[in-house]
Design an enzyme around this catalytic site. Structure first.
Site, short mmCIF file in Angstrom:
data_model
loop_
_atom_site.label_atom_id
_atom_site.label_comp_id
_atom_site.label_asym_id
_atom_site.label_seq_id
_atom_site.Cartn_x
_atom_site.Cartn_y
_atom_site.Cartn_z
CB CYS A 1 0.45 3.69 1.28
SG CYS A 1 1.54 5.44 1.48
CB ALA A 2 -0.17 -1.83 2.32
N GLY B 1 -3.36 -3.59 -0.16
CA GLY B 1 -1.97 -5.06 -0.36
C GLY B 1 -2.30 -5.76 -1.41
N GLY B 2 -2.18 -4.93 -2.66
CA GLY B 2 -1.82 -5.82 -3.91
C GLY B 2 -0.72 -5.90 -4.17
CE LYS B 3 1.21 -0.39 -6.02
NZ LYS B 3 -0.39 -0.15 -5.59
CG ASP C 1 -3.48 1.48 4.53
OD1 ASP C 1 -3.22 2.14 3.27
OD2 ASP C 1 -4.44 2.61 3.93
CG ASP D 1 1.58 3.34 -4.67
OD1 ASP D 1 1.44 3.86 -4.93
OD2 ASP D 1 -0.25 2.30 -5.29
CB CYS E 1 -1.68 5.79 -10.28
SG CYS E 1 -2.64 5.99 -8.70
#
Length: 420
Positions: A230-231, A234-236, A254, A301, A354
């Site tokens: 679940c990009a 794209g930070g991760k 995504d 995520d 989160c």
């Protein structure tokens, strides 16, 4: 914070646009600033800080205000939380408003019900009371009312953290190494980092330290096949690519074209060559099925309530509900099951949200483990210790703003132990 009459009017106009919360607050505010292009940088800062301040303290402000109009909420916020004295507000208010503001200033927050002190909706307090004492709920609520600091991730493909810290020091930008993340930096203020040479050259990215730690839990190795399921923007994915030293193959999936488009300029700056971003229809897309049983590590995520990010997104308190959490739980279970099918035996999956609600976290993982005997739970504290990260929250990674100064994150690490 002193406001001129014109700034005060501009804040009220912005509050009127944002407070119905028909869309995410930051998106409405962005649109509002586009529509009011004549506002200066200083005006925008004052407006954004005040509107988000109201959202952080809205339950309290509305409890004091018979008719919670945007104007009344702005005045109450300035008087109670910005400490602006009534003499300074005098040019902006009527006599009736002045006497009402005097009463508000006298109200002691700690005499009010828990939900108002914590700034949580009643349904959320009830959920939290199932596993937390009231004093901890209050602590959590108070910590989520504070604005989040600005965290950066150093792109280790292009720079070393010490070198970036040196540059900041020379430029007089207060910064220090993050507490836990080996590639994290925390800034003291909120400089315009997106115009900084280090940012433009791809050496740093904005990313909460908690989010960075998920990459270290997945611990990708050079040459492996990795999926960020679940990009988002794209930070991760970018962190995983840097940890792999751009060797191997990294898929960023995504469902949102828009989010993946936001990844493109970041990918371009990053110096990575092993990242393949692809839009998928849903978790059962053929692009995913094609990779079944071939992947070394998967990061999930998962879409979640986002309640751990209330410091940044205080409007989520009104945009989530018990019903939306039920829907999310079903989606989380489906995504976790689909993502797990990608792994080869011996592969690792990290499931993260989160959120701090067990029903989105431990319970989702437990149901999955009960129905997938070929998977076993790994110990997050042990994985981090192997990477010299001194953070032990037990078997699961569980981060809170008060204890860890990060967003509220949860993660579980699972291993495909072979077929049983």
């Amino acid at each position: 914070m002193r406001l001129t009459p014109s700034q005060f009017d501009a804040v009220v106009v912005a509050a009127r646009a944002v407070l119905p919360l028909e869309y995410p607050a930051d998106a409405i505010l962005r649109r509002h600033f586009q529509d009011h292009a004549m506002l200066g940088a200083q005006d925008r800062t004052v407006i954004a800080e005040t509107v988000f301040g109201i959202l952080r303290h809205r339950f309290f402000l509305e409890s004091l205000t018979e008719l919670p109009t945007p104007r009344a909420l702005v005045l109450a916020y300035l008087a109670k939380f910005q400490g602006i004295n009534l003499r300074e507000l005098a040019p902006l208010v009527s006599e009736t408003e002045a006497s009402w503001l005097t009463e508000i200033k006298a109200v002691k927050v700690d005499t009010l019900p828990l939900a108002i002190q914590a700034e949580f909706p009643v349904w959320l307090v009830e959920k939290l009371q199932a596993f937390m004492p009231d004093n901890e709920i209050l602590d959590l609520g108070l910590s989520l009312q504070k604005p989040a600091p600005l965290d950066l991730r150093v792109n280790t493909l292009l720079a070393k953290r010490a070198e970036v810290l040196d540059i900041f020091q020379q430029e007089g930008i207060p910064a220090q190494a993050a507490l836990y993340s080996p590639c994290g930096i925390r800034l003291t203020g909120k400089p315009a980092i997106n115009r900084h040479a280090l940012f433009l050259s791809g050496k740093i990215e904005v990313q909460d330290e908690g989010s960075q730690l998920l990459g270290y839990l997945l611990a990708p190795k050079r040459g492996e096949m990795i999926v960020d399921f679940c990009a988002g923007a794209g930070g991760k994915s970018l962190l995983l690519g840097a940890l792999m030293n751009s060797k191997g193959r990294l898929y960023a999936f995504d469902v949102s074209e828009k989010r993946l488009n936001n990844l493109k300029p970041r990918f371009k700056r990053s110096g990575l060559s092993n990242l393949h971003a692809q839009r998928i229809e849903n978790e059962n897309d053929l692009k995913i099925k094609r990779l079944s049983g071939k992947i070394d590590r998967v990061l999930v995520d998962s879409p979640c309530s986002g309640l751990g990010t209330l410091r940044r997104n205080p409007d989520l308190k009104w945009r989530q509900s018990p019903q939306s959490i039920e829907e999310l739980k079903a989606k989380q279970a489906a995504i976790l099951t689909a993502a797990s099918a990608l792994l080869k035996p011996g592969g690792r999956l990290v499931y993260a949200t989160c959120s701090f609600l067990p029903e989105e976290n431990q319970q989702v993982v437990q149901v999955f483990l009960d129905t997938h005997p070929q998977f076993r739970l790994l110990n997050c504290a042990e994985i981090l210790a192997q990477q010299k990260i001194p953070l032990d929250t037990g078997e699961f990674l569980q981060l809170f703003p008060k204890q860890h100064q990060t967003d509220g994150f949860f993660a579980a690490a699972l291993e495909h132990a072979g077929d049983h």
